[in-house]
Scaffold this active site. Sequence first.
Site, PDB file in Angstrom:
ATOM      1  N   LEU A 130      36.276  44.472  30.129  1.00  0.00           N
ATOM      2  CA  LEU A 130      35.358  44.436  31.265  1.00  0.00           C
ATOM      3  C   LEU A 130      35.102  43.047  31.852  1.00  0.00           C
ATOM      4  O   LEU A 130      34.439  42.925  32.872  1.00  0.00           O
ATOM      5  CB  LEU A 130      34.017  45.071  30.868  1.00  0.00           C
ATOM      6  CG  LEU A 130      34.119  46.528  30.399  1.00  0.00           C
ATOM      7  CD1 LEU A 130      32.749  47.092  30.077  1.00  0.00           C
ATOM      8  CD2 LEU A 130      34.824  47.401  31.427  1.00  0.00           C
TER       9      LEU A 130
ATOM     10  N   LEU B  26      36.289  39.371  33.585  1.00  0.00           N
ATOM     11  CA  LEU B  26      37.350  38.869  34.465  1.00  0.00           C
ATOM     12  C   LEU B  26      38.273  37.944  33.657  1.00  0.00           C
ATOM     13  O   LEU B  26      37.806  37.097  32.903  1.00  0.00           O
ATOM     14  CB  LEU B  26      36.693  38.084  35.615  1.00  0.00           C
ATOM     15  CG  LEU B  26      37.456  37.957  36.922  1.00  0.00           C
ATOM     16  CD1 LEU B  26      37.842  39.310  37.495  1.00  0.00           C
ATOM     17  CD2 LEU B  26      36.608  37.185  37.925  1.00  0.00           C
TER      18      LEU B  26
ATOM     19  N   HIS C  81      43.165  51.087  35.544  1.00  0.00           N
ATOM     20  CA  HIS C  81      41.891  51.411  36.187  1.00  0.00           C
ATOM     21  C   HIS C  81      41.815  52.924  36.385  1.00  0.00           C
ATOM     22  O   HIS C  81      42.795  53.535  36.814  1.00  0.00           O
ATOM     23  CB  HIS C  81      41.792  50.694  37.543  1.00  0.00           C
ATOM     24  CG  HIS C  81      40.460  50.872  38.199  1.00  0.00           C
ATOM     25  ND1 HIS C  81      39.334  50.206  37.776  1.00  0.00           N
ATOM     26  CD2 HIS C  81      40.072  51.667  39.225  1.00  0.00           C
ATOM     27  CE1 HIS C  81      38.301  50.590  38.527  1.00  0.00           C
ATOM     28  NE2 HIS C  81      38.727  51.465  39.412  1.00  0.00           N
TER      29      HIS C  81
END
Length: 198
Positions: free
Chosen positions: A93, A95, A112
């Site tokens: 989760l 970046l 995703h």
Amino acid sequence: MSDETKKTTKKIVIFASGSGTNAENIIKYFQNSDKIEVVAVLSNRRSAGALKKAHRLNVKALLFDKEALYYSHEVLNVLKDIDPDLIVLAGFLWLMPTNILEEFPNRVINIHPALLPKYGGKGMYGSRVHEAVIEKQEKESGITIHYVNPKYDEGQVIFQNTVSIEENDTPESLAEKIHELEYKHFPEVIQQLLEEKK
């Protein structure tokens, strides 16, 4: 495993934040392969099921924090030591920092649970995605496997697969359909990418 086999074995590192069902599925998929191996699972959450599943399957499991990922280069150095052929984000989760993306160009992929560019971006993960899809009364959803760039869910699409949404579907029933797509296609796409890499 002989030195020669080691040299030709493609290495995968998985990043996961959650229960680790995709990570487990990928590890098991390649368990009997002499060409591709999951060598480590990294997680930013001590309670992540992904770490426990990796331990149970005899895969190195490593926990890290924000400092190690973003500021101290600790995670980057671990990855450099391993030199993976592919870094797979499976329910991760945070970046991915630019220094890792630059060190491993076109070697970081993500899955995703929707058909990007719809229902992507910061905060769009897990049940939030399925709730939004159902709320908008979409007729289909699916999975997107894509390369990772410095923005959430905006990297080049590698693969998409769709599933129909019935009138009586709920976020939970849609999630189950999406999981089935993930378990079937994610390992296959990983294998295909690695077999294409010479």
